[in-house]
Design a protein around this motif. Structure first.
Motif, PDB file in Angstrom:
ATOM      1  N   LYS A  27       0.828  -1.212   0.000  1.00 28.60           N
ATOM      2  CA  LYS A  27       0.000   0.000   0.000  1.00 28.60           C
ATOM      3  C   LYS A  27       0.863   1.263   0.000  1.00 28.60           C
ATOM      4  N   SER A 129     -12.989 -11.821   2.100  1.00 28.64           N
ATOM      5  CA  SER A 129     -12.303 -11.479   0.848  1.00 28.64           C
ATOM      6  C   SER A 129     -12.785 -12.319  -0.331  1.00 28.64           C
ATOM      7  N   ARG A 294      -8.834  -7.663   1.549  1.00 27.28           N
ATOM      8  CA  ARG A 294     -10.005  -6.853   1.902  1.00 27.28           C
ATOM      9  C   ARG A 294      -9.957  -6.432   3.371  1.00 27.28           C
ATOM     10  N   ASN A 297      -7.981  -3.316   3.613  1.00 23.34           N
ATOM     11  CA  ASN A 297      -8.722  -2.202   3.020  1.00 23.34           C
ATOM     12  C   ASN A 297      -9.773  -1.674   3.993  1.00 23.34           C
ATOM     13  N   ASP A 298     -10.476  -2.606   4.640  1.00 21.46           N
ATOM     14  CA  ASP A 298     -11.505  -2.200   5.605  1.00 21.46           C
ATOM     15  C   ASP A 298     -10.885  -1.477   6.800  1.00 21.46           C
TER      16      ASP A 298
END
Length: 333
Positions: A27, A129, A294, A297-298
């Motif tokens: 990221k 995910s 995921r 991301n959350d």
């Protein structure tokens, strides 16, 4: 949220945390500023691998001497609760491999600190995910099987004593198979159905075949009640064959019966099987695409104040953790 979120990793005693490390590293908005490993043998393994640079041998030294925003936690299960509490007391968000703790008193302190100080908690709850479960959730939320009546999930794992870290089988370090594995289900079921877990109705753990430590409870089954009185039955034992190549069809199989139909899928199933209220025929639905990482991301959305419906949030982490810990306590009683 700041332009760059600074992560400090504490503990690499479980392979799961390597996935989190790679996710954070990928990221642009994240930076890994420190890595701590207190165990000398694990430090040697990491040094030999050459992919992770250990900067600290003491967690307290890292916590007190490094400026960071998020603690990424992957130490042995029995150490995680105290480490998370120290980080939250220092004003840090916490992202962890599951479980985040193995005791309810640790959970109570973690819960209080996170809520009172408005800090985010994240867990590597990676079943969300997978697209098959998103398609299953859509079927249920659209009312295609009517009201949820009962849920059955199976999350059996192979024991693999020669592969799993040795601390797993040491007294007091693991914390229980229900807390270890069933937490995926205590997160997934409310997210799928829209119904919260009210209480554990029954739970049992036992040693069936683990010879390394006859106190290690490799068998684990539980029954839960949802807020609409629906029942949940689960088996999360370490009973899957060690020599099996690949994953069996029972691996994270979820079957949900409704008042007008049923829906079923698993991690090894390529589609979602549905019998809905408008048809007596079995239908096979193509799943939505998987979303890698995921869970991270959350968590980033939570830290940034933009968490949306259906995301893993501090509150869903706390709910899933509490349900698993309470079921484990019932089994241990």
């Amino acid at each position: 949220m700041a332009d760059t979120l600074r992560f400090a990793f504490a503990g690499f005693r479980h392979a799961h945390v390597l996935d989190l490390y790679n996710a954070v590293k990928s990221k642009d908005c994240c930076q890994i500023v420190a890595c701590c490993e207190e165990d000398a043998q694990t430090r040697a393994v990491l040094a030999e691998g050459g992919k992770i640079k250990v900067t600290h041998q003491s967690y307290d030294d890292m916590l007190g001497g490094v400026d960071f925003d998020v603690l990424a936690l992957g130490d042995v299960y029995s150490k995680r609760g105290a480490m998370a509490i120290k980080a939250l007391e220092a004003g840090k968000h916490v992202m962890a491999d599951k479980p985040i703790c193995i005791k309810l008193d640790e959970f109570d302190r973690i819960s209080d600190l996170a809520r009172r100080n408005k800090l985010c908690l994240g867990l590597q709850l990676d079943l969300r995910s997978y697209g098959v479960y998103h398609t299953m959730r859509k079927v249920i939320r659209e009312g295609r099987i009517g009201e949820v009546l009962s849920v059955v999930f199976t999350g059996q794992h192979p024991l693999m004593p020669k592969v799993r870290p040795g601390w797993y089988f040491e007294d007091g370090r693991h914390g229980g198979t229900i807390n270890d594995i069933a937490i995926h289900g205590t997160d997934l079921v409310p997210w799928l159905t829209g119904h919260e877990i009210v209480r554990p109705v029954a739970a049992r753990v036992w040693n069936s075949h683990c010879a390394l430590n006859r106190k290690f409870q490799d068998g684990a089954q539980l029954v839960l009640e949802l807020d609409n009185k629906a029942g949940v039955m689960a088996d999360v034992s370490y009973h899957s064959p060690d020599h099996l190549k690949g994953m069996p069809p029972q691996y994270w199989r979820v079957t949900i019966f409704g008042s007008a139909g049923l829906v079923e899928t698993s991690l090894t199933q390529p589609d979602v099987m549905v019998v809905d209220k408008d048809s007596g025929e079995i239908q096979r639905l193509s799943p939505e695409p998987n979303v890698t990482w995921r869970y991270l991301n959350d968590f980033l959305a939570c830290v940034g104040g933009s968490a949306g419906e259906g995301m893993v949030t501090t509150e869903t982490v706390l709910a899933a953790t509490k349900a698993a810990l309470e079921a484990q306590r019932l089994a241990d009683a």
